[in-house]
Design a protein around this motif. Sequence first.
Motif, PDB file in Angstrom:
ATOM      1  N   UNK A   2      -5.994   8.551  16.380  1.00 26.65           N
ATOM      2  CA  UNK A   2      -6.487   7.460  17.209  1.00 26.65           C
ATOM      3  C   UNK A   2      -6.870   6.287  16.334  1.00 26.65           C
ATOM      4  N   UNK A   3      -7.405   5.259  16.963  1.00 27.01           N
ATOM      5  CA  UNK A   3      -7.765   4.059  16.213  1.00 27.01           C
ATOM      6  C   UNK A   3      -8.801   4.350  15.126  1.00 27.01           C
ATOM      7  N   UNK A   4      -9.843   5.106  15.457  1.00 31.56           N
ATOM      8  CA  UNK A   4     -10.879   5.377  14.476  1.00 31.56           C
ATOM      9  C   UNK A   4     -10.367   6.317  13.394  1.00 31.56           C
ATOM     10  N   UNK A   5      -9.445   7.214  13.759  1.00 28.26           N
ATOM     11  CA  UNK A   5      -8.850   8.103  12.760  1.00 28.26           C
ATOM     12  C   UNK A   5      -8.062   7.298  11.727  1.00 28.26           C
ATOM     13  N   UNK A   6      -7.203   6.421  12.211  1.00 28.18           N
ATOM     14  CA  UNK A   6      -6.349   5.640  11.315  1.00 28.18           C
ATOM     15  C   UNK A   6      -7.180   4.739  10.414  1.00 28.18           C
ATOM     16  N   UNK A   7      -8.094   3.988  11.029  1.00 26.90           N
ATOM     17  CA  UNK A   7      -8.852   3.016  10.243  1.00 26.90           C
ATOM     18  C   UNK A   7      -9.914   3.679   9.384  1.00 26.90           C
ATOM     19  N   UNK A   8     -10.385   4.844   9.801  1.00 23.74           N
ATOM     20  CA  UNK A   8     -11.278   5.607   8.931  1.00 23.74           C
ATOM     21  C   UNK A   8     -10.567   6.031   7.661  1.00 23.74           C
ATOM     22  N   UNK A   9      -9.328   6.516   7.813  1.00 26.23           N
ATOM     23  CA  UNK A   9      -8.536   6.886   6.639  1.00 26.23           C
ATOM     24  C   UNK A   9      -8.242   5.680   5.764  1.00 26.23           C
ATOM     25  N   UNK A  10      -7.949   4.563   6.409  1.00 29.59           N
ATOM     26  CA  UNK A  10      -7.637   3.341   5.664  1.00 29.59           C
ATOM     27  C   UNK A  10      -8.841   2.857   4.857  1.00 29.59           C
ATOM     28  N   UNK A  11      -9.996   2.836   5.488  1.00 29.20           N
ATOM     29  CA  UNK A  11     -11.194   2.306   4.829  1.00 29.20           C
ATOM     30  C   UNK A  11     -11.713   3.258   3.760  1.00 29.20           C
ATOM     31  N   UNK A  12     -11.875   4.544   4.098  1.00 26.96           N
ATOM     32  CA  UNK A  12     -12.478   5.486   3.154  1.00 26.96           C
ATOM     33  C   UNK A  12     -11.593   5.686   1.927  1.00 26.96           C
ATOM     34  N   UNK A  13     -10.291   5.870   2.136  1.00 27.60           N
ATOM     35  CA  UNK A  13      -9.422   6.013   0.959  1.00 27.60           C
ATOM     36  C   UNK A  13      -9.319   4.703   0.191  1.00 27.60           C
ATOM     37  N   UNK A  14      -9.530   3.579   0.896  1.00 35.49           N
ATOM     38  CA  UNK A  14      -9.489   2.289   0.226  1.00 35.49           C
ATOM     39  C   UNK A  14     -10.569   2.129  -0.823  1.00 35.49           C
ATOM     40  N   UNK A  15     -11.689   2.846  -0.656  1.00 34.84           N
ATOM     41  CA  UNK A  15     -12.762   2.740  -1.633  1.00 34.84           C
ATOM     42  C   UNK A  15     -12.392   3.357  -2.968  1.00 34.84           C
ATOM     43  N   UNK A  16     -11.414   4.266  -2.976  1.00 34.94           N
ATOM     44  CA  UNK A  16     -10.978   4.828  -4.253  1.00 34.94           C
ATOM     45  C   UNK A  16     -10.320   3.774  -5.131  1.00 34.94           C
ATOM     46  N   UNK A  17      -9.734   2.752  -4.502  1.00 32.56           N
ATOM     47  CA  UNK A  17      -9.073   1.703  -5.282  1.00 32.56           C
ATOM     48  C   UNK A  17     -10.061   0.891  -6.110  1.00 32.56           C
ATOM     49  N   UNK A  18     -11.380   1.027  -5.828  1.00 33.71           N
ATOM     50  CA  UNK A  18     -12.379   0.320  -6.626  1.00 33.71           C
ATOM     51  C   UNK A  18     -12.565   0.940  -7.999  1.00 33.71           C
ATOM     52  N   UNK A  19     -12.121   2.189  -8.183  1.00 37.37           N
ATOM     53  CA  UNK A  19     -12.250   2.861  -9.478  1.00 37.37           C
ATOM     54  C   UNK A  19     -11.266   2.240 -10.456  1.00 37.37           C
ATOM     55  N   UNK A  20     -11.728   1.776 -11.595  1.00 36.49           N
ATOM     56  CA  UNK A  20     -10.816   1.114 -12.544  1.00 36.49           C
ATOM     57  C   UNK A  20      -9.702   2.039 -13.029  1.00 36.49           C
TER      58      UNK A  20
END
Length: 428
Positions: free
Chosen positions: A154-172
Amino acid sequence: MSFPWAKPYEPTHPLMKWMDEKLPIPRLVYNATGPGYPVPRNLNYFWNFGVLAGAALVIQIVTGIVLAMHYAANASVAFNSVEHIMRDVNAGWFIRYAHMNGASMFFIVVYLHIFRGLYYGSYKAPREMVWLLGVVIFLLMMATAFMGYVLPWGQMSFWGAQVITGFFSAIPLVGEPVREWLLGGFVPDNATLNRFFSLHYLLPFVIAGVIILHIWALHIPGSSNPTGIEVKDEQDTVPFHPYYTAKDGFGVGIFLLIFVALTFFSPNALGHADNYIPANSLSTPAHIVPEWYFLPFYAILKAFTFNFLWIDAKLWGVIAMFGSIALLFFLPWLDSSPIKSSNYRPLYRIFFWILVVDVLLLGWCGMQPAEQPWVILSQLGAIYYFAHFLVILPIVSRIERPLPMPNSITEAVLAKHATDATSASATA
């Protein structure tokens, strides 16, 4: 733990004797949950939550296996396969709601189990390994729950995956490759669903394995108790069966009543309405929130809104979110007080209840939009959370003057009964 007064296992039936010689499973069960395992005689109902967590895990595994028979891990049909389960599969709505609310019930009893351990000092020696394995179970639960939340697509499933996994990109350096590896691409899609479905199916069995180690580690020193005093003799204990099997049975009955009431009468109370909308990568929800059991950590993640030193705010948030859980691994050594139970630690007890309020505040802030006053409240809550474990707890454990403790568990029990009898006589 070896109890010389424990009643040894002596099978009388020929079949049980043969089984005991060839594969001693009955002996193992007897020594783990029967009269062969004496436990402190003063355990209260806060010691029910370990059994309740086990019951919740069984519910999740059974319902999850049935759901897996009908679910399709494909971005084009995943949402429809969930609707098919709800509408076309016999009792599919019940299985799906039981699985969905079973996750919430699992986290409720585990959070209560954790805070019971914090209050009664169950993380202290000689039970450090029991606590460490419990934290591992908690981390595995969080990973399993996150991946499961993505599967309905659903919408929250997709965007939850997008946002939470997106935070890993902050790791240098390694952040972006790690994110692509988790997703199987650059955005959540078919590869993501396949990976998350496979791991979501596998991890509950890993959790079950770690729970076996958790119970094994517990049986070496024996159970803790509300006084924090170790068992000294036979008078301090009673057999696990029938005393605590009856007590745990009552707790399981209450747990199932609440679980059934939630599943039948308010199955979507703990979910989000946007997850009944098919995932759309071109339409961002107005407010993206995870499931309620992640909210305190999500609030800590959002609390960092400015860069500090050479590290940007996004990376600070990721470090703080994972650090808030990693702290629990060091708890047995951060608290150096020889007294376990908060019943005899008046100063620590005050700060414990402040911590409970702080975690509830963080949970409330986690489901609010990233605006004032919720941001400043999240920042204050995050500051206190880390200060509690890194500053307050070590200081309190050194300066606190504990209350006088009884000499044994039996003495504490008899003193309590004498007080209760005096109160009853005065009331009469």
